[in-house]
Design a protein around this motif. Sequence first.
Motif, PDB file in Angstrom:
ATOM      1  N   GLY A 183      40.133  37.151  47.276  1.00  0.00           N
ATOM      2  CA  GLY A 183      40.539  38.342  46.509  1.00  0.00           C
ATOM      3  C   GLY A 183      41.790  37.992  45.699  1.00  0.00           C
TER       4      GLY A 183
ATOM      5  N   TYR B 163      44.969  39.228  43.140  1.00  0.00           N
ATOM      6  CA  TYR B 163      45.818  40.359  42.737  1.00  0.00           C
ATOM      7  C   TYR B 163      46.780  39.899  41.656  1.00  0.00           C
ATOM      8  CZ  TYR B 163      44.270  42.543  47.107  1.00  0.00           C
ATOM      9  OH  TYR B 163      43.499  43.086  48.118  1.00  0.00           O
TER      10      TYR B 163
ATOM     11  N   ALA C 185      37.341  39.437  42.841  1.00  0.00           N
ATOM     12  CA  ALA C 185      37.033  39.202  44.265  1.00  0.00           C
ATOM     13  C   ALA C 185      35.602  38.694  44.346  1.00  0.00           C
ATOM     14  CB  ALA C 185      37.183  40.483  45.077  1.00  0.00           C
TER      15      ALA C 185
ATOM     16  N   GLN D 193      42.773  44.798  43.322  1.00  0.00           N
ATOM     17  CA  GLN D 193      42.215  43.454  43.082  1.00  0.00           C
ATOM     18  C   GLN D 193      41.729  43.350  41.648  1.00  0.00           C
ATOM     19  OE1 GLN D 193      39.953  41.843  46.923  1.00  0.00           O
ATOM     20  NE2 GLN D 193      39.584  44.019  46.657  1.00  0.00           N
TER      21      GLN D 193
END
Length: 341
Positions: free
Chosen positions: A137, A139, A166, A163
């Motif tokens: 994931g 960010y 992912a 996110q």
Amino acid sequence: MDFTSTKTITLTDFIFAEQRKHEGASGTFSNVLLSIALATKIVSRGVNRAGMTQMIGAAGSTNVQGEEVQKLDVYADKVFATTLGRSGEFMAMVSEEREDMFAARMGDSSSEYVIAFDPLDGSSNIDVNVSIGTIFGVYRRLPETEGSSKSNLADFQQPGTEQVAAGYTIYGSSTMFVFTTGDGVNGFTLYPTIGEFILTHRNMQIPDSGSIYSCNEAYFSKWSKGIQQYLKNCKSGDLGNGHTKVSMRYVGSLVADFHRTLLKGGIFLYPGDSKNPNGKLRLLYECAPLAFVVEQAGGRASNGSQRIMELVPEDIHQRTPLYIGSKHNVEAVEASIAEHD
Ligand code: P6P
């Protein structure tokens, strides 16, 4: 596959076509995705050669989870850390295999992203040749940390809704890279002879309901009344969605069980129990990434009462119960929990 056809789309074609839709895009996000795919290809080679290169079996240590580390776990963790580190796009990383967040080599104040990954999930299945996988994931760094030359834990304490990308890779009869950036889910199959991922599953959608449930029923007696009642209903052929031909499938490898659920519909359950109320699976680098994928494919992911995507990780290795799959199946579990627990 006809490589002379313009219909054959590689992952690289796909990523840059997406980039062209965003005027002024710098290409850093494309590099994020391509570096993850490259790490996946390297791990796939290692997994497929494991038997011949003495990479099967235990590494003789245990990880932060107290689980016996397999040689391929260590290898996959190093491959991801160095390959993603070399891209320069990540400031920091979290890995299932490491206790703490760690700075990405070549990450610096200009790096805009952080990444959490389980480099090789299901590794206890490696030496019995069962499909295993990688989950990740990505960010964006928080505004208050962006530009600083220090990695910051707060960047990992964001809900799954934050996110920007992912997905997972499944190392099975073929290696498939399945991911979302918030605009649907697409699946790519690796052609090892050319080392490219080819688009084979465009705009993946999970059926609204399914007839397959997936859980480790050995723990049945430890589960709540709500879960037990839901499973009793399943066994009586009542999934609460009109399906009557019910099957149970359980590989014991999250990526394999999830991938089947995504393609065929149904539900994967890993409940908490009296001994481990938060279950076994980790929020940051297992449940939140798969929740993003399943929601983008039209499904649902819950901890029994809340969207997985809304949970905020306090601890980078925190666990959560997971009910994930077809919308109607997950809603039926939530209703049973609400009624009986
Ligand atoms: P159990 C593998 O070790 C893993 O983390 C997941 O891949 C899988 O879904 C789960 O554990 C299986 O756990 O308790 O059924 O063996």
